[in-house]
Motif scaffolding. Structure first.
Motif, PDB file in Angstrom:
ATOM      1  N   GLY A 178       0.801  -1.225   0.000  1.00 58.54           N
ATOM      2  CA  GLY A 178       0.000   0.000   0.000  1.00 58.54           C
ATOM      3  C   GLY A 178       0.830   1.270   0.000  1.00 58.54           C
ATOM      4  N   ALA A 179       2.152   1.152  -0.057  1.00 55.07           N
ATOM      5  CA  ALA A 179       2.998   2.351  -0.021  1.00 55.07           C
ATOM      6  C   ALA A 179       2.961   3.115  -1.344  1.00 55.07           C
ATOM      7  CB  ALA A 179       4.442   1.964   0.328  1.00 55.07           C
ATOM      8  N   ALA A 237      18.260   1.935  -3.527  1.00 58.92           N
ATOM      9  CA  ALA A 237      17.070   1.244  -3.031  1.00 58.92           C
ATOM     10  C   ALA A 237      16.174   2.324  -2.424  1.00 58.92           C
ATOM     11  CB  ALA A 237      17.449   0.197  -2.002  1.00 58.92           C
ATOM     12  N   LEU A 238      15.086   2.632  -3.113  1.00 59.40           N
ATOM     13  CA  LEU A 238      14.211   3.741  -2.719  1.00 59.40           C
ATOM     14  C   LEU A 238      13.072   3.196  -1.863  1.00 59.40           C
ATOM     15  CD1 LEU A 238      13.985   5.341  -6.285  1.00 59.40           C
ATOM     16  CD2 LEU A 238      15.540   6.001  -4.432  1.00 59.40           C
ATOM     17  N   PHE A 239      13.004   3.676  -0.632  1.00 59.83           N
ATOM     18  CA  PHE A 239      12.001   3.174   0.318  1.00 59.83           C
ATOM     19  C   PHE A 239      10.873   4.188   0.443  1.00 59.83           C
ATOM     20  CE2 PHE A 239      10.383   3.048   4.704  1.00 59.83           C
ATOM     21  CZ  PHE A 239       9.879   1.760   4.708  1.00 59.83           C
ATOM     22  N   LEU A 240       9.645   3.744   0.169  1.00 65.06           N
ATOM     23  CA  LEU A 240       8.484   4.643   0.275  1.00 65.06           C
ATOM     24  C   LEU A 240       7.931   4.572   1.701  1.00 65.06           C
ATOM     25  CD1 LEU A 240       6.600   4.012  -3.087  1.00 65.06           C
ATOM     26  CD2 LEU A 240       7.713   6.128  -2.362  1.00 65.06           C
ATOM     27  N   GLU A 241       8.006   5.680   2.389  1.00 64.53           N
ATOM     28  CA  GLU A 241       7.621   5.750   3.808  1.00 64.53           C
ATOM     29  C   GLU A 241       6.180   6.251   3.930  1.00 64.53           C
ATOM     30  OE1 GLU A 241      10.730   6.385   6.256  1.00 64.53           O
ATOM     31  OE2 GLU A 241       9.290   5.601   7.717  1.00 64.53           O
ATOM     32  N   VAL A 242       5.295   5.425   4.499  1.00 65.92           N
ATOM     33  CA  VAL A 242       3.879   5.799   4.650  1.00 65.92           C
ATOM     34  C   VAL A 242       3.390   5.281   6.002  1.00 65.92           C
ATOM     35  CG1 VAL A 242       1.538   5.436   3.711  1.00 65.92           C
ATOM     36  CG2 VAL A 242       3.465   5.684   2.142  1.00 65.92           C
ATOM     37  N   PRO A 243       2.691   6.119   6.816  1.00 60.75           N
ATOM     38  CA  PRO A 243       2.208   5.644   8.117  1.00 60.75           C
ATOM     39  C   PRO A 243       1.187   4.514   7.983  1.00 60.75           C
ATOM     40  CG  PRO A 243       1.818   8.005   7.848  1.00 60.75           C
ATOM     41  CD  PRO A 243       2.342   7.495   6.539  1.00 60.75           C
ATOM     42  N   LEU A 270      -3.567   1.170   5.558  1.00 60.82           N
ATOM     43  CA  LEU A 270      -4.832   0.437   5.693  1.00 60.82           C
ATOM     44  C   LEU A 270      -5.921   1.086   4.839  1.00 60.82           C
ATOM     45  CD1 LEU A 270      -4.820  -0.311   9.522  1.00 60.82           C
ATOM     46  CD2 LEU A 270      -4.515  -1.934   7.659  1.00 60.82           C
ATOM     47  N   GLU A 271      -5.987   2.419   4.872  1.00 63.98           N
ATOM     48  CA  GLU A 271      -7.005   3.119   4.072  1.00 63.98           C
ATOM     49  C   GLU A 271      -6.788   2.866   2.587  1.00 63.98           C
ATOM     50  OE1 GLU A 271      -6.728   7.235   5.267  1.00 63.98           O
ATOM     51  OE2 GLU A 271      -7.305   6.678   7.313  1.00 63.98           O
ATOM     52  N   ARG A 272      -5.527   2.924   2.180  1.00 68.75           N
ATOM     53  CA  ARG A 272      -5.236   2.726   0.757  1.00 68.75           C
ATOM     54  C   ARG A 272      -5.577   1.306   0.308  1.00 68.75           C
ATOM     55  NH1 ARG A 272       0.683   5.395  -0.475  1.00 68.75           N
ATOM     56  NH2 ARG A 272       0.179   7.549  -0.021  1.00 68.75           N
ATOM     57  N   LEU A 273      -5.189   0.315   1.132  1.00 70.04           N
ATOM     58  CA  LEU A 273      -5.363  -1.082   0.713  1.00 70.04           C
ATOM     59  C   LEU A 273      -6.829  -1.502   0.706  1.00 70.04           C
ATOM     60  CD1 LEU A 273      -2.366  -2.676   2.640  1.00 70.04           C
ATOM     61  CD2 LEU A 273      -2.588  -2.536   0.165  1.00 70.04           C
ATOM     62  N   THR A 274      -7.583  -1.088   1.733  1.00 68.99           N
ATOM     63  CA  THR A 274      -8.983  -1.545   1.789  1.00 68.99           C
ATOM     64  C   THR A 274      -9.810  -0.903   0.674  1.00 68.99           C
ATOM     65  OG1 THR A 274      -9.376   0.120   3.470  1.00 68.99           O
ATOM     66  CG2 THR A 274      -9.106  -2.125   4.256  1.00 68.99           C
ATOM     67  N   GLY A 275      -9.431   0.289   0.227  1.00 64.83           N
ATOM     68  CA  GLY A 275     -10.219   0.967  -0.819  1.00 64.83           C
ATOM     69  C   GLY A 275      -9.668   0.721  -2.224  1.00 64.83           C
ATOM     70  N   ARG A 276      -8.602  -0.054  -2.329  1.00 65.06           N
ATOM     71  CA  ARG A 276      -7.977  -0.236  -3.647  1.00 65.06           C
ATOM     72  C   ARG A 276      -8.803  -1.143  -4.552  1.00 65.06           C
ATOM     73  NH1 ARG A 276      -1.815  -2.027  -4.152  1.00 65.06           N
ATOM     74  NH2 ARG A 276      -2.499  -3.940  -3.122  1.00 65.06           N
ATOM     75  N   ARG A 277      -8.898  -0.776  -5.819  1.00 66.57           N
ATOM     76  CA  ARG A 277      -9.530  -1.613  -6.835  1.00 66.57           C
ATOM     77  C   ARG A 277      -8.590  -1.635  -8.042  1.00 66.57           C
ATOM     78  NH1 ARG A 277     -11.878  -2.088  -2.835  1.00 66.57           N
ATOM     79  NH2 ARG A 277     -14.110  -1.950  -2.394  1.00 66.57           N
ATOM     80  N   VAL A 278      -8.561  -2.797  -8.733  1.00 69.76           N
ATOM     81  CA  VAL A 278      -7.579  -2.979  -9.812  1.00 69.76           C
ATOM     82  C   VAL A 278      -8.277  -3.494 -11.057  1.00 69.76           C
ATOM     83  CG1 VAL A 278      -5.424  -4.162 -10.416  1.00 69.76           C
ATOM     84  CG2 VAL A 278      -5.874  -3.603  -8.045  1.00 69.76           C
ATOM     85  N   CYS A 279      -7.811  -3.059 -12.224  1.00 72.74           N
ATOM     86  CA  CYS A 279      -8.378  -3.569 -13.479  1.00 72.74           C
ATOM     87  C   CYS A 279      -7.790  -4.950 -13.774  1.00 72.74           C
ATOM     88  CB  CYS A 279      -8.067  -2.612 -14.633  1.00 72.74           C
ATOM     89  SG  CYS A 279      -8.606  -3.298 -16.210  1.00 72.74           S
TER      90      CYS A 279
END
Ligand code: AMP
Length: 213
Positions: A10-11, A110-116, A121-130
């Motif tokens: 979800g990052a 090595a690029l690390f995406l930092e997200v609280p 959780l908000e991003r993953l539960t609302g994610r939809r993919v084609c």
């Protein structure tokens, strides 16, 4: 020049990889997408991987490392973006060796995406993919124009099984246990860069852009 893009589920690794590809001629390597394609095509590997992926568990190292080796051998390039690989220390060690064997060049950063965590959780539960083109949407922030239909290709837009709450919990645990130690691995090698992954995707991309040069 090859880059590793890593971070918790979800990052925004997939979204940022797509933006990076629009501004560079790198080859995108997403082990998550490779595994999903294998599952959809019901290949032996896909059949083996399905139960791990659906439950939010990591696919065994030997399987993923084998996939990467095959891909590197087929692509005669030196410019890769690794998205979601490596995810464990054995994978990072294998990549280090394989990338030198194949391209004669080490990983550049090595690029690390930092997200609280709450935002993940908000991003993953609302994610939809084609299902067709893998374009990503979010039910609140970036919904499709027509429900469940991809704006880009008209394909069916769905919720990944591993974006269900129980699987998300398992994925976050797997991240903490197996992937978070890669920060130290790359720090020791002087390759680690932490990038703020909060904000809209274009803003986050502007923070990554300098590393494409
Ligand atoms: P992703 O699309 O990167 O979130 O990956 C989806 C799922 O594919 C993960 O939850 C794992 O089950 C599997 N997967 C992807 N990349 C790896 C990897 N490098 N090592 C092990 N499992 C992986």
């Amino acid at each position: 020049m090859s880059l590793v893009l890593f971070g918790p589920p979800g990052a925004g690794k997939g979204t940022q990889s797509s933006l990076m590809l629009e501004s560079s001629s790198m080859v995108h390597v997403s082990t998550g997408q490779m595994v999903r394609d294998a599952i959809q095509n019901k290949t032996p590997l896909g059949i083996e991987a399905q139960s791990y992926v659906d439950a939010g568990k990591l696919v065994p190292d030997s399987v993923v490392i084998g996939l990467i080796r095959e891909l590197l051998d087929k692509n005669k390039t030196v410019n890769f973006i690794f998205d979601g690989f490596p995810r464990t220390l054995p994978q990072a060690e294998a990549l280090e060796q394989q990338i030198i064997d194949v391209t004669a060049q080490p990983i550049h950063k090595a690029l690390f995406l930092e997200v609280p965590q709450q935002m993940l959780l908000e991003r993953l539960t609302g994610r939809r993919v084609c299902k067709n083109c893998a374009a990503t949407y979010h039910v609140q922030s970036t919904p499709t124009k027509v429900e469940a239909v991809c704006d880009k290709c008209g394909g069916e837009v769905y919720q990944r099984k591993d974006d269900a709450p129980e699987a998300i919990e398992t994925r976050l645990e797997a991240y903490e246990k197996s992937t978070a130690p890669l920060k130290e691995f790359y720090q020791k090698k002087g390759l680690f860069v932490s990038v703020d992954g909060v904000g809209n995707s274009k803003d986050v991309f502007e923070r990554l852009r300098p590393y494409l040069k």
